[in-house]
Design a protein around this motif. Structure first.
Motif, short mmCIF file in Angstrom:
data_model
loop_
_atom_site.label_atom_id
_atom_site.label_comp_id
_atom_site.label_asym_id
_atom_site.label_seq_id
_atom_site.Cartn_x
_atom_site.Cartn_y
_atom_site.Cartn_z
N GLY A 167 6.63 5.00 15.37
CA GLY A 167 6.52 5.03 13.75
C GLY A 167 5.31 3.19 12.93
O GLY A 167 4.48 2.81 12.50
N PHE A 168 5.32 2.34 14.15
CA PHE A 168 4.71 1.19 14.43
C PHE A 168 3.93 1.91 14.36
O PHE A 168 2.54 1.30 14.19
CB PHE A 168 4.60 0.29 15.24
N ALA A 169 3.14 3.04 15.08
CA ALA A 169 2.07 3.60 15.67
C ALA A 169 0.90 3.97 14.41
O ALA A 169 -0.53 4.34 14.42
CB ALA A 169 1.74 4.06 16.83
N ALA A 170 1.81 4.24 13.53
CA ALA A 170 1.80 5.00 12.58
C ALA A 170 1.28 4.59 11.20
O ALA A 170 0.42 5.13 9.99
CB ALA A 170 2.58 6.63 12.24
N ALA A 171 1.30 3.12 11.57
CA ALA A 171 0.97 2.02 10.35
C ALA A 171 -0.44 2.37 10.01
O ALA A 171 -1.34 2.78 10.39
CB ALA A 171 1.09 0.28 10.44
N ASP A 172 -0.43 2.05 8.41
CA ASP A 172 -1.96 1.61 7.71
C ASP A 172 -2.79 1.32 9.08
O ASP A 172 -2.16 -0.06 8.63
CB ASP A 172 -1.75 1.98 6.08
N ARG A 173 -3.97 1.62 9.12
CA ARG A 173 -4.88 0.49 9.69
C ARG A 173 -5.60 0.05 8.75
O ARG A 173 -5.79 -1.05 9.40
CB ARG A 173 -5.74 1.12 11.33
N GLU A 174 -6.23 0.11 8.52
CA GLU A 174 -7.08 -0.59 6.75
C GLU A 174 -6.37 -1.65 6.38
O GLU A 174 -6.60 -2.70 6.22
CB GLU A 174 -7.37 0.73 5.86
N ALA A 175 -4.54 -1.41 6.58
CA ALA A 175 -3.97 -2.38 5.60
C ALA A 175 -3.88 -3.31 6.64
O ALA A 175 -4.02 -4.57 6.66
CB ALA A 175 -2.44 -2.01 5.22
#
Length: 267
Positions: A153-161
């Protein structure tokens, strides 16, 4: 004037009934078939008691079963709380350190290849018949799905955000708090539901191996006395505990992260 999209209580009840009804119908049919088979075949109750006998004998022994159930529930809650804290700690550490992620995640996977049926007796030998070995068995059985759910879940965070927050001077901790943590919550609750059912199974099994009270030791004692009806009554209570704890996770999710429920596609 905006129209609220929140479902009214009648609509929620109708939806819940539609989701649960098929499972209930199948369960009722299975119980009826079981009852008919026992009545027609004349099989001995020591081998296969009827559902009616299981319920009646369970009710007659309800005070004893309730005492053992309370012991199992206590062990389950304590063990799962320890497992939950361990899962969060490991997942956060792994998220902040890519090196530790490469070092620890394979070990998490390896820990799940260890058969609980072999580990539980060793826990009894090493730590005795107290609460500690039961907690360790439950933690070993349940921490993996929650830890992996959080890590993914942490790894799936929005990279752009995350990049935007850092460009505005945000720290790594602020990125974790405002971007990565909310992203992990839906997956965490999915893993939590898996873990809580494993916790009950782990608690009962640890009691089976060595305990003075609990549904596991109660089933073992009744099995040795050829009281299959009471064994199945205890199994029924164990299933009720598992289902109750499973449903409680939805209530907790509704309070902690109602937005996660709204993201799910309608059934």
């Amino acid at each position: 004037m905006s129209i609220s999209t929140r479902p009214d209580p009648v609509r929620r009840f109708t939806k819940a009934t539609r989701n649960v009804l098929p499972a209930l119908m199948v369960l009722v049919l299975l119980v009826l078939a079981w009852q008919v088979y026992v009545d027609v075949s004349g099989i001995r109750p020591q081998v296969l008691p009827s559902p009616a006998r299981v319920l009646s004998q369970g009710w007659d022994n309800r005070s004893v079963i309730a005492g053992h159930a309370a012991s199992t529930l206590q062990v389950t809650v304590i063990g799962f709380t320890v497992s939950l804290a361990l899962a969060w700690l490991l997942a956060i550490v792994v998220d902040f350190s890519p090196w530790l992620a490469r070092a620890l995640v394979p070990l998490f996977v390896v820990s799940q290849t260890l058969p609980i049926i072999a580990i539980a007796p060793l826990m009894i030998i090493w730590f005795g018949f107290g609460l500690l070995p039961k907690i360790l068995v439950i933690a070993l059985a349940t921490f993996f799905p929650m830890t992996i759910g959080l890590v993914e879940g942490f790894a799936a965070a929005d990279r752009e955000a995350g990049a935007l927050l850092r460009s505005m001077g945000g720290s790594r901790w602020q990125e974790f708090r405002y971007v990565r943590l909310p992203s992990a919550i839906p997956r965490f609750f999915t893993a939590l539901r898996i873990g809580i059912t494993y916790a009950v199974v782990g608690a009962v099994f640890s009691e089976y191996v060595g305990a003075t009270s609990g549904l596991g030791i109660y089933m073992s004692t009744q099995k040795n006395s050829f009281r299959t009806d009471l064994v199945l009554a205890a199994v029924l209570v164990t299933a009720a505990i598992s289902i109750t704890l499973y449903l409680l996770t939805f209530a907790v999710e509704r309070v902690v992260a109602p937005w996660a429920l709204q993201r799910r596609p309608p059934a």
